[in-house]
Write a protein that holds these residues in place. Structure first.
Motif, PDB file in Angstrom:
ATOM      1  N   ARG A  31      -4.907  76.247  34.786  1.00 31.09           N
ATOM      2  CA  ARG A  31      -5.904  76.962  33.739  1.00 31.09           C
ATOM      3  C   ARG A  31      -6.120  76.373  32.293  1.00 31.09           C
ATOM      4  O   ARG A  31      -5.457  75.410  32.280  1.00 31.09           O
ATOM      5  CB  ARG A  31      -5.018  78.425  33.527  1.00 31.09           C
ATOM      6  N   PRO A  32      -7.048  76.953  31.692  1.00 33.23           N
ATOM      7  CA  PRO A  32      -7.838  76.117  30.454  1.00 33.23           C
ATOM      8  C   PRO A  32      -6.846  76.033  29.211  1.00 33.23           C
ATOM      9  O   PRO A  32      -6.448  74.508  28.537  1.00 33.23           O
ATOM     10  CB  PRO A  32      -8.769  76.900  30.512  1.00 33.23           C
ATOM     11  N   SER A  33      -6.171  76.856  29.176  1.00 33.39           N
ATOM     12  CA  SER A  33      -5.343  77.140  27.799  1.00 33.39           C
ATOM     13  C   SER A  33      -4.017  76.393  28.349  1.00 33.39           C
ATOM     14  O   SER A  33      -2.826  76.431  27.226  1.00 33.39           O
ATOM     15  CB  SER A  33      -4.877  78.689  27.551  1.00 33.39           C
ATOM     16  N   VAL A  34      -3.345  76.054  28.895  1.00 29.22           N
ATOM     17  CA  VAL A  34      -2.227  75.355  30.052  1.00 29.22           C
ATOM     18  C   VAL A  34      -2.126  73.852  29.026  1.00 29.22           C
ATOM     19  O   VAL A  34      -3.300  73.516  28.846  1.00 29.22           O
ATOM     20  CB  VAL A  34      -2.125  74.897  30.883  1.00 29.22           C
ATOM     21  N   SER A  35      -0.487  73.343  28.572  1.00 29.40           N
ATOM     22  CA  SER A  35      -0.714  72.662  27.248  1.00 29.40           C
ATOM     23  C   SER A  35       0.538  71.698  27.715  1.00 29.40           C
ATOM     24  O   SER A  35       1.303  71.764  28.987  1.00 29.40           O
ATOM     25  CB  SER A  35      -0.259  72.439  25.845  1.00 29.40           C
ATOM     26  N   ALA A  36       0.549  70.147  27.696  1.00 27.63           N
ATOM     27  CA  ALA A  36       1.250  69.304  27.991  1.00 27.63           C
ATOM     28  C   ALA A  36       3.325  69.958  27.977  1.00 27.63           C
ATOM     29  O   ALA A  36       3.832  69.381  28.339  1.00 27.63           O
ATOM     30  CB  ALA A  36       1.343  67.907  27.137  1.00 27.63           C
ATOM     31  N   ALA A  37       3.606  70.882  26.697  1.00 24.56           N
ATOM     32  CA  ALA A  37       4.601  71.668  26.586  1.00 24.56           C
ATOM     33  C   ALA A  37       4.637  72.215  27.786  1.00 24.56           C
ATOM     34  O   ALA A  37       6.066  72.773  28.535  1.00 24.56           O
ATOM     35  CB  ALA A  37       4.314  72.462  25.111  1.00 24.56           C
ATOM     36  N   ASP A  38       3.463  73.194  28.314  1.00 21.34           N
ATOM     37  CA  ASP A  38       3.631  73.875  29.072  1.00 21.34           C
ATOM     38  C   ASP A  38       4.040  73.273  30.285  1.00 21.34           C
ATOM     39  O   ASP A  38       5.217  73.717  31.591  1.00 21.34           O
ATOM     40  CB  ASP A  38       2.421  74.923  29.669  1.00 21.34           C
ATOM     41  N   ASP A  39       3.744  71.859  31.155  1.00 19.15           N
ATOM     42  CA  ASP A  39       4.183  71.584  32.169  1.00 19.15           C
ATOM     43  C   ASP A  39       5.435  70.697  31.468  1.00 19.15           C
ATOM     44  O   ASP A  39       6.339  70.465  33.133  1.00 19.15           O
ATOM     45  CB  ASP A  39       3.100  69.682  31.922  1.00 19.15           C
ATOM     46  N   VAL A  40       6.337  69.967  31.078  1.00 14.14           N
ATOM     47  CA  VAL A  40       7.611  70.544  30.749  1.00 14.14           C
ATOM     48  C   VAL A  40       8.345  71.553  31.157  1.00 14.14           C
ATOM     49  O   VAL A  40       9.179  71.464  31.490  1.00 14.14           O
ATOM     50  CB  VAL A  40       7.649  70.005  29.011  1.00 14.14           C
ATOM     51  N   ARG A  41       7.779  72.719  30.031  1.00 10.00           N
ATOM     52  CA  ARG A  41       8.095  74.188  30.513  1.00 10.00           C
ATOM     53  C   ARG A  41       8.900  73.987  32.294  1.00 10.00           C
ATOM     54  O   ARG A  41       9.440  74.148  33.186  1.00 10.00           O
ATOM     55  CB  ARG A  41       8.198  75.122  30.322  1.00 10.00           C
ATOM     56  N   GLY A  42       7.650  73.898  33.048  1.00  5.69           N
ATOM     57  CA  GLY A  42       7.045  73.920  34.412  1.00  5.69           C
ATOM     58  C   GLY A  42       7.900  73.176  35.362  1.00  5.69           C
ATOM     59  O   GLY A  42       8.690  73.064  36.328  1.00  5.69           O
ATOM     60  N   LEU A  43       8.380  71.875  34.550  1.00  5.60           N
ATOM     61  CA  LEU A  43       9.529  70.714  35.617  1.00  5.60           C
ATOM     62  C   LEU A  43      10.448  71.296  35.245  1.00  5.60           C
ATOM     63  O   LEU A  43      11.712  70.877  36.349  1.00  5.60           O
ATOM     64  CB  LEU A  43       9.741  68.919  34.616  1.00  5.60           C
ATOM     65  N   GLY A  44      11.008  71.829  34.410  1.00  8.90           N
ATOM     66  CA  GLY A  44      12.434  72.026  34.158  1.00  8.90           C
ATOM     67  C   GLY A  44      12.232  74.149  34.826  1.00  8.90           C
ATOM     68  O   GLY A  44      13.867  73.683  35.233  1.00  8.90           O
ATOM     69  N   GLY A  45      11.583  74.441  35.005  1.00  4.33           N
ATOM     70  CA  GLY A  45      11.658  75.807  36.286  1.00  4.33           C
ATOM     71  C   GLY A  45      11.270  74.933  37.595  1.00  4.33           C
ATOM     72  O   GLY A  45      12.046  75.394  38.313  1.00  4.33           O
ATOM     73  N   LEU A  46      11.102  74.164  38.054  1.00  2.00           N
ATOM     74  CA  LEU A  46      11.429  73.230  38.959  1.00  2.00           C
ATOM     75  C   LEU A  46      12.635  73.299  39.252  1.00  2.00           C
ATOM     76  O   LEU A  46      13.149  73.430  40.103  1.00  2.00           O
ATOM     77  CB  LEU A  46      10.180  72.185  39.070  1.00  2.00           C
TER      78      LEU A  46
END
Length: 589
Positions: free
Chosen positions: A254-269
């Protein structure tokens, strides 16, 4: 106007609940979601590996539409029927095969498709209109889709082993693209399983979870260094390969995704692999077939070690730091590079300690693990069935011991008691020397045995010349049965071969005559309980070395037998033996 309203009502079929999700329920801040709070509940929960099915009609949305324009369950718009059904074509090259999932916040659907030109599977991310687009300044959603397409084109040169490679980008208006599709990204297909399918069988070993996330963390780090984001904060965008690596399978975040969201996604995985729960958006968890993570009354996530004792403290701390849930005195993990570096240290430390059994973390060991869990072996110390079998075996052993002791007692009594005459001891059978006649025995009246049937006895082969074995008892010495010619003498290829002779009834055989043209053949004469008995079930009566012509073998006719085996243990010249005729004589009472 009614047609537009009618179309708007039809699109609510994909939404099981029209109420907006709260930030606590979705795990996303409203400012990070371009579609607004109303876009977080758009489709029902799909089962892993199966296409999603449309949910019930939103009664709240359809209540504002006139009755004559409300759609029914059998009425679907042309837009819904064109671009999102299995079997649909994209640009006459890609055919949609299976819907894997969706990301309503991005207006994206994830499909496994077939590239009909190259005959291979691909992963397709479709962009469709969002329900909120009708109420925004961009009613068709073209601006949102255009921005996502531009970001995809910018990432076209990015390649990494932790992310699917971008193959094609389809923008709105491309020839052959359905009217309801605003754009699409085609990537190579990632084989393996979804996150829900991976954790459905049970928890993943802590070190395997760290290795899986490490590969995706490396890809995320490389993307951030190029000024790109992956959007790995959605559970259905990630797949686990057969070798245990996590890969980004579906592009166009999505357009608003940021690098911080990627880090949270790795933690979520990492959190999901360790606990089988998804810690971010509750709606995304339900849509992916996962269980939402538990929270404390204060709204904080429970640490993986609280849900699964045995999780290493370093993984527990790293996971909570990446999710922004670090405790007092612990910092937050802000970058994917830091997360990747710490995961690499954990994996390397585990490799250095491979000679020591790992700490039990609650997950069963895999069949290919060097160290297996001892508690996986069944505890049979208090097994009733095992105890019953043990008692039965001991009883049988005791009965056998009593029988042996009784037999020994009878023999000892016969030795020292009775009439005082010495016991009769039978000497062992002597080998008959080669020659036309054996040693002469006492004169005993004998008669030939007439009804004799023979067959080749070959436990280790298929029977040498089995069709000619009857010529050994046909009364004509000119016809004979012979073995095959072997390259090596017995027992190089097999222990031996023989002829099994059977009688109509047990006979007291006193003499056996063998006519052979292969001198030097050694034959064991054995009694057998049946014609199909094994060699171990036979008893040796005598041994003879055949000469040229007839060889007479005297036998003890005191014990009648119904089957006699001529077992050849040494072949004649050229590793072959032949028997022209076999005759048996019985004692006459």
């Amino acid at each position: 106007m009614s047609g537009q309203t009618h179309e708007r009502a039809a699109r609510t079929d994909d939404r099981p609940d029209s109420r907006p999700e709260t930030p606590e329920a979705t795990g996303r801040h409203p400012s990070l979601d371009p579609a607004g709070p109303a876009t977080s509940s758009i489709s029902p929960v799909p089962s892993p590996g199966r296409p999603e099915q449309p949910g019930p009609v939103d009664e709240q949305a359809t209540s504002k539409v006139p009755a004559q324009s409300r759609p029914t369950e059998r009425l679907t718009t042309a837009r819904d029927a064109l671009g999102t059904a299995a079997g649909s074509n994209l640009t006459d090259r890609y055919v949609l095969r299976q819907r894997i999932g969706s990301d309503p916040a991005a207006g994206a659907e994830f499909w496994r498709a077939e590239d009909t030109m190259l005959r291979r599977s691909v992963g397709v991310t479709l962009l469709r209109r969002l329900p909120a687009d009708d109420r925004s300044d961009d009613p068709e959603g073209t601006a949102r889709a255009g921005e996502m397409i531009v970001r995809a084109l910018r990432s076209g040169c990015f390649e990494h082993a932790g992310s699917a490679r971008l193959l094609d980008v389809l923008s709105a208006g491309t020839h052959g693209l359905p009217a309801d599709v605003l754009g699409a990204a085609v990537a190579e297909w990632v084989p393996g399983r979804s996150l829900a399918e991976t954790v459905a069988e049970g928890p993943v070993r802590a070190q395997r979870a760290a290795k899986a996330v490490e590969s995706l963390a490396a890809a995320t780090t490389a993307a951030h260094q190029h000024g790109l984001v992956l959007g790995c904060d959605h559970p259905q965008r990630v797949r686990i390969t057969p070798d245990g690596r996590a890969m980004l399978a579906f592009l166009l975040p999505r357009p608003s995704v940021s690098a911080a969201d990627d880090v949270r996604g790795l933690g979520g995985l990492l959190y999901g692999l360790l606990t089988r729960r998804w810690p971010l958006s509750v709606a995304d968890a339900a849509r992916a077939g996962l269980v939402a993570a538990d929270r404390t009354p204060a709204g904080r996530l429970r640490a993986p070690s609280q849900l699964r004792p045995g999780v290493p403290v370093e993984l527990d701390t790293l996971c909570m730091g990446a999710l922004g849930q670090a405790g007092e005195g612990l910092g937050r993990v802000h970058t994917a590079a830091a997360l990747h570096r710490m995961l690499g240290d954990i994996v390397a430390e585990d490799a250095d300690q491979a000679f020591f059994p790992p700490v039990h973390d609650g997950a069963p060991s895999d069949p290919d693990d060097v160290w297996q869990d001892s508690d996986r072996l069944p505890d049979t110390r208090n097994d009733p069935q095992r105890r019953r079998n043990l008692r039965m075996g001991l009883s049988v052993l005791a009965v056998g011991v009593l029988i042996v002791l009784g037999y020994l007692g009878v023999q000892v009594g016969a030795l020292f008691g009775g009439s005082g005459e010495p016991p009769v001891v039978l000497p062992p059978a002597a080998s008959v020397p080669a020659g036309p006649q054996g040693p002469a025995g006492p004169a005993v009246a004998a008669s030939p045995v007439q009804a004799v049937s023979v067959q080749v006895f070959d436990p280790a082969g298929d029977g040498d010349n089995a069709a000619a074995v009857d010529q050994a008892v046909d009364g004509d010495p000119a016809t004979s049965w012979s073995t095959s010619r072997y390259f090596e003498p017995f027992p190089a290829l097999k222990p031996g071969i023989g002829v099994m002779a059977s009688f109509d009834s047990p006979q007291p055989i006193t003499r056996l005559t063998i006519d052979s043209a292969t001198p030097g053949t050694v034959v064991e004469i054995r009694s057998a309980p049946s014609a199909d008995a094994s060699l171990a079930q036979t008893d040796t009566i005598s041994t003879a070395t055949l000469g040229a012509g007839e060889t007479v073998v005297p036998l003890d006719g005191a014990r009648p037998t119904g089957n006699i085996l001529l077992w050849i243990t040494t072949l004649g010249a050229n590793n072959q033996s032949a028997i022209g005729e076999i005759s048996f004589e019985r004692a006459v009472q």
